[in-house]
Scaffold this motif. Sequence first.
Motif, mmCIF file in Angstrom:
data_model
loop_
_atom_site.group_PDB
_atom_site.id
_atom_site.type_symbol
_atom_site.label_atom_id
_atom_site.label_comp_id
_atom_site.label_asym_id
_atom_site.label_seq_id
_atom_site.Cartn_x
_atom_site.Cartn_y
_atom_site.Cartn_z
ATOM 1 N N LEU A 98 8.354 39.651 44.562
ATOM 2 C CA LEU A 98 9.093 40.436 43.521
ATOM 3 C C LEU A 98 9.448 39.568 42.275
ATOM 4 C CD1 LEU A 98 10.392 42.940 42.637
ATOM 5 C CD2 LEU A 98 12.733 42.196 43.858
ATOM 6 N N GLY A 99 9.496 38.301 42.364
ATOM 7 C CA GLY A 99 9.657 37.398 41.226
ATOM 8 C C GLY A 99 8.292 37.360 40.364
ATOM 9 N N ALA A 100 7.177 37.319 41.151
ATOM 10 C CA ALA A 100 5.903 37.342 40.296
ATOM 11 C C ALA A 100 5.556 38.588 39.579
ATOM 12 C CB ALA A 100 4.985 37.072 41.325
ATOM 13 N N ALA A 101 5.958 39.582 40.500
ATOM 14 C CA ALA A 101 5.890 41.024 39.651
ATOM 15 C C ALA A 101 6.770 41.302 38.283
ATOM 16 C CB ALA A 101 6.180 42.163 40.537
ATOM 17 N N LYS A 102 8.252 40.549 38.357
ATOM 18 C CA LYS A 102 8.876 40.779 37.319
ATOM 19 C C LYS A 102 8.468 39.699 36.173
ATOM 20 C CE LYS A 102 13.264 41.780 39.527
ATOM 21 N NZ LYS A 102 14.400 41.116 40.191
ATOM 22 N N ALA A 103 7.741 38.562 36.655
ATOM 23 C CA ALA A 103 7.552 37.867 35.621
ATOM 24 C C ALA A 103 6.131 38.269 34.908
ATOM 25 C CB ALA A 103 7.122 36.271 36.361
ATOM 26 N N LEU A 104 5.211 38.844 35.771
ATOM 27 C CA LEU A 104 3.813 39.301 35.035
ATOM 28 C C LEU A 104 3.855 40.725 34.425
ATOM 29 C CD1 LEU A 104 1.712 38.453 38.308
ATOM 30 C CD2 LEU A 104 1.561 37.717 35.842
ATOM 31 N N CYS A 105 4.849 41.517 34.875
ATOM 32 C CA CYS A 105 4.853 42.898 34.306
ATOM 33 C C CYS A 105 5.924 43.231 33.714
ATOM 34 C CB CYS A 105 4.817 43.934 35.606
ATOM 35 S SG CYS A 105 3.358 43.683 36.690
ATOM 36 N N GLY A 106 7.284 42.666 33.773
ATOM 37 C CA GLY A 106 8.301 42.768 33.321
ATOM 38 C C GLY A 106 8.991 44.130 33.737
ATOM 39 N N ASP A 107 9.120 45.268 32.758
ATOM 40 C CA ASP A 107 9.490 46.401 33.058
ATOM 41 C C ASP A 107 8.635 47.632 33.362
ATOM 42 O OD1 ASP A 107 12.211 45.834 33.363
ATOM 43 O OD2 ASP A 107 12.454 45.961 31.119
ATOM 44 N N LYS A 108 7.295 47.161 33.377
ATOM 45 C CA LYS A 108 6.034 48.052 33.370
ATOM 46 C C LYS A 108 5.397 47.934 34.648
ATOM 47 C CE LYS A 108 5.079 47.174 28.108
ATOM 48 N NZ LYS A 108 4.078 46.525 27.621
ATOM 49 N N LYS A 109 4.579 49.057 34.929
ATOM 50 C CA LYS A 109 3.833 49.070 36.324
ATOM 51 C C LYS A 109 2.490 48.234 36.194
ATOM 52 C CE LYS A 109 5.200 53.876 36.624
ATOM 53 N NZ LYS A 109 4.875 55.461 36.917
ATOM 54 N N GLY A 110 2.202 47.770 37.407
ATOM 55 C CA GLY A 110 1.211 47.134 37.481
ATOM 56 C C GLY A 110 0.814 46.544 38.657
ATOM 57 N N ILE A 111 -0.115 46.014 39.182
ATOM 58 C CA ILE A 111 -0.636 45.216 40.582
ATOM 59 C C ILE A 111 -0.527 43.823 40.053
ATOM 60 C CG2 ILE A 111 -2.237 44.615 41.908
ATOM 61 C CD1 ILE A 111 -1.620 47.579 41.975
ATOM 62 N N ALA A 112 0.284 43.161 40.877
ATOM 63 C CA ALA A 112 0.914 41.690 40.767
ATOM 64 C C ALA A 112 0.284 40.872 42.085
ATOM 65 C CB ALA A 112 2.390 41.542 40.487
ATOM 66 N N CYS A 113 -0.466 39.741 41.511
ATOM 67 C CA CYS A 113 -0.882 39.170 42.776
ATOM 68 C C CYS A 113 -0.629 37.469 42.780
ATOM 69 C CB CYS A 113 -2.365 39.233 42.756
ATOM 70 S SG CYS A 113 -3.252 40.632 42.679
ATOM 71 N N ILE A 114 -0.212 37.013 43.751
ATOM 72 C CA ILE A 114 0.062 35.499 43.808
ATOM 73 C C ILE A 114 -1.306 34.873 44.579
ATOM 74 C CG2 ILE A 114 1.467 33.773 44.710
ATOM 75 C CD1 ILE A 114 3.673 35.518 44.840
ATOM 76 N N LEU A 115 -1.656 33.859 43.902
ATOM 77 C CA LEU A 115 -2.578 32.932 44.373
ATOM 78 C C LEU A 115 -2.405 31.478 44.088
ATOM 79 C CD1 LEU A 115 -6.117 34.676 43.127
ATOM 80 C CD2 LEU A 115 -5.184 34.800 45.467
ATOM 81 N N GLY A 116 -1.619 30.992 45.035
ATOM 82 C CA GLY A 116 -0.973 29.523 45.062
ATOM 83 C C GLY A 116 -1.619 28.908 46.294
ATOM 84 N N THR A 117 -0.531 28.222 46.976
ATOM 85 C CA THR A 117 -0.854 27.667 48.333
ATOM 86 C C THR A 117 -0.924 28.681 49.007
ATOM 87 O OG1 THR A 117 0.745 25.877 47.754
ATOM 88 C CG2 THR A 117 0.016 26.199 50.015
ATOM 89 N N GLY A 118 -0.374 29.635 49.047
ATOM 90 C CA GLY A 118 -0.526 31.026 49.943
ATOM 91 C C GLY A 118 -1.100 32.047 48.993
ATOM 92 N N SER A 119 -1.192 33.474 49.409
ATOM 93 C CA SER A 119 -1.349 34.350 48.550
ATOM 94 C C SER A 119 -0.809 35.724 49.059
ATOM 95 C CB SER A 119 -3.239 34.725 48.634
ATOM 96 O OG SER A 119 -3.428 35.189 49.764
ATOM 97 N N ASN A 120 -0.518 36.882 48.091
ATOM 98 C CA ASN A 120 -0.042 37.959 48.418
ATOM 99 C C ASN A 120 -0.041 38.787 47.215
ATOM 100 O OD1 ASN A 120 1.894 39.846 49.315
ATOM 101 N ND2 ASN A 120 3.348 38.583 49.969
ATOM 102 N N SER A 121 -0.016 40.055 47.420
ATOM 103 C CA SER A 121 -0.165 41.177 46.233
ATOM 104 C C SER A 121 0.825 42.515 46.495
ATOM 105 C CB SER A 121 -1.689 41.558 46.150
ATOM 106 O OG SER A 121 -2.045 42.214 47.488
ATOM 107 N N CYS A 122 0.929 43.198 45.328
ATOM 108 C CA CYS A 122 1.552 44.299 45.683
ATOM 109 C C CYS A 122 1.379 45.143 44.224
ATOM 110 C CB CYS A 122 3.208 44.074 45.566
ATOM 111 S SG CYS A 122 3.921 43.464 43.893
ATOM 112 N N TYR A 123 1.752 46.493 44.436
ATOM 113 C CA TYR A 123 1.954 47.389 43.382
ATOM 114 C C TYR A 123 3.488 47.518 43.074
ATOM 115 C CZ TYR A 123 2.619 51.886 40.962
ATOM 116 O OH TYR A 123 2.923 52.609 39.949
ATOM 117 N N TYR A 124 3.800 47.269 41.889
ATOM 118 C CA TYR A 124 5.098 47.242 41.152
ATOM 119 C C TYR A 124 5.190 48.306 40.324
ATOM 120 C CZ TYR A 124 8.781 45.089 38.254
ATOM 121 O OH TYR A 124 9.980 44.842 37.417
#
Length: 280
Positions: A98-124
């Motif tokens: 959720l932090g990644a989605a807020k940082a990447l998309c702010g108040d807009k819709k989008g797909i947010a993905c984390i690729l770090g030590t681990g990985s994850n994704s969502c539709y926000y």
Amino acid sequence: MSIILIADSGSTKAEWCLLNGKTKKTFITQGLSPYFLSSRQIQDILETELKPKMKNIQPDTIFFYGTGCSNPANKKHVQQAIKNTFGKATIKVDHDLLGAAKALCGDKKGIACILGTGSNSCYYNGKTIVKNSPGLGFILGDEGSGAYLGKKVVQYYLYKTFDADLMDRFNAKFNTTDIEILDAVYKKPLPNRYLATFTSFLVENRGHYMIENIIEDAFNDFFFHHVYKYSESWKMPINFVGSVAYGFRDVLKEMCAAYELQLGQVIKRPMDGLIRYHSK
């Protein structure tokens, strides 16, 4: 004016930002993963690594975004450790996704993905996570992550799949043995962090066909198992955050073009976006 403390914590490290009016100070501690650390251990890290850097400044509100915090038990686990350390603060613990989605998309819709030590994704949807392709951790999943890439490097080395040149480069860089590697993975704590350290070998040997194959295969796995699962992926930008995403952003750009997807932001760390979000 309210003093805000923001945290973005992965498995390897946690970044903190203290907002006090127009002043902001950032700090780094080791990652606070409830999968690998007890509540007492998390509290000890906060007491020894964070509080001394804050110089007795007490936050009024704490926004903590951390790996593993989508699990209610883990969330409670982390919240208790923070409360024991900063008793008077209002504490909000959420998943790092959720932090990644807020940082990447702010108040807009989008797909947010984390690729770090681990990985994850969502539709926000601009407010919250609506869809999340399951993150199964570094043993069963984490496609495209540092741990996943590092595991492939180690496999190529232990199976002697690397050609003679890459075998020599690996030995010169890491100066380790098969036994040491297996002990670190199967017997020592935090094997995901250990595996992720081998990602640097990929970075340093770009251009070699075996290296490029490992990178492309890992990201193809991520796109196939996760990005493809969202029907929204063909309608809105695919955004990425994390050291691995940023380090291999050229590959992500090529893949999005090949799959006819719209590449959005690719940033190394979410903190700047979280500061903007919580400063509103």
